[in-house]
Design a protein around this motif. Structure first.
Motif: not given
Length: 333
Positions: A175-176, A205-208, A211-213
């Motif tokens: 996933a990562y 994971m997406i935020s890491l 970043g913020p979407l």
């Protein structure tokens, strides 16, 4: 573990034992037989291998086709037209990039159960995969069948917890890796389209990574990310603390009979919440849980302690349900 040995005659004598005499000898020594069950050889068949191959094919088609596949004449014609449009190379690349990781996740999960069963001499089948090309995942997972009432409390804990942990060893890295290679796209949601819900661990994971979407931005699924998503989702689903699911086994071996009350309360809350949010995607799962039994039967010996180390491992494993479960796995627009 060896069977109880009968007394041997002197080496310089030859004794012919009649069937009736042998029966008498066995009966005379039966009180000295071990009380624990003797391992039973599980008959081998080709069914597990056939199901494995069919599931590989099913996941490969769904991964390359990017949607469920209905094996009808029209379905095969549409699949062939799609392959002709994108090319065999692209189709197989996408298909293998999804099927390989997702099959490895499922195989490692079930082998975790299977190898622990073998370790404790608990009769169990080899992993039975369930091909399902009409589902968005290409499979309904896999199971192993065990003989009930053989494993004691500690053995049942080890067998139950090994599956989710072994599956997550591969699901989380896949996933990562998928998130690392995913593109952030601006999405215009159209009627009839759908997307997949993101569990907390994927949101982190997406935020890491990205970043913020923005509100209209999403991470575009790639085959590796989708395989990781499926692995996380199936693992979390199995950790529901109900009945014969992995979570039900783990909770029962940790706290005993009070786990059955928790299972009833958990299922009742789930049904009420489904009605409240008007989301009935888990209706079939609930029916299956009720059919196979909400409560957990006693193990062969509930008095065997599991120890504090296993309690900690069990709590951490069950906690993954919170960050891996998705209330609405498929969101229709």
């Amino acid at each position: 573990m060896s069977d109880e040995q009968l007394p041997q005659p002197p080496s310089d004598n030859i004794i012919i034992v009649q069937p009736s005499d042998y029966q008498t000898e066995v009966n005379d020594y039966s009180p000295q037989r071990p009380s624990h069950p003797v391992p039973v050889r599980v008959p081998r068949s080709r069914v597990p291998l056939i199901l494995f191959v069919l599931t590989c094919l099913s996941t490969l088609i769904v991964g390359g086709y990017h949607q469920p596949f209905v094996p009808t004449p029209n379905g095969f014609l549409n699949l062939y037209a799609f392959i002709q449009h994108v090319g065999w190379s692209t189709f197989l690349t996408h298909g293998i990039s999804y099927a390989g990781p997702v099959m490895l996740i499922l195989l490692s999960h079930e082998m975790g159960h299977y190898l622990q069963s073998k370790r404790y001499h608990i009769p169990a089948t080899r992993p039975l995969f369930i091909p399902m090309p009409i589902s968005p995942f290409g499979t309904m997972g896999a199971v192993i069948l065990q003989r009930g009432g053989v494993a004691n409390r500690k053995q049942m804990f080890d067998i139950a917890v090994s599956g989710p942990l072994a599956g997550l060893v591969f699901a989380i890295p896949f996933a990562y890796w998928g998130v690392l290679n995913a593109k952030v796209v601006t999405v215009i949601k159209q009627a009839g389209s759908y997307s997949y819900g993101e569990p907390l661990i994927l949101q982190w994971m997406i935020s890491l990574v990205h970043g913020p979407l923005a509100e209209n931005q999403e991470v575009q699924l790639n085959p590796m990310l989708f395989a990781g998503w499926v692995g996380i989702f199936i693992t979390a689903l199995n950790l529901l603390p109900i009945g014969q699911l992995d979570g039900g086994h783990i909770l029962y071996t940790m706290i005993g009979k009070p786990a059955n009350l928790i299972a009833r309360l958990f299922l009742t809350f789930g049904v009420i919440y489904m009605i409240y949010i008007d989301e009935f995607g888990y209706s079939l799962l609930i029916l299956l849980l009720v059919f196979f039994g909400i409560t957990h039967p006693p193990t062969a010996d509930d008095s065997v302690p599991v120890g504090p180390k296993r309690i900690i491992i069990g709590c951490l494993t069950l906690a993954f349900f919170v960050i891996g479960f998705t209330v609405t796995p498929i969101i229709f627009h």
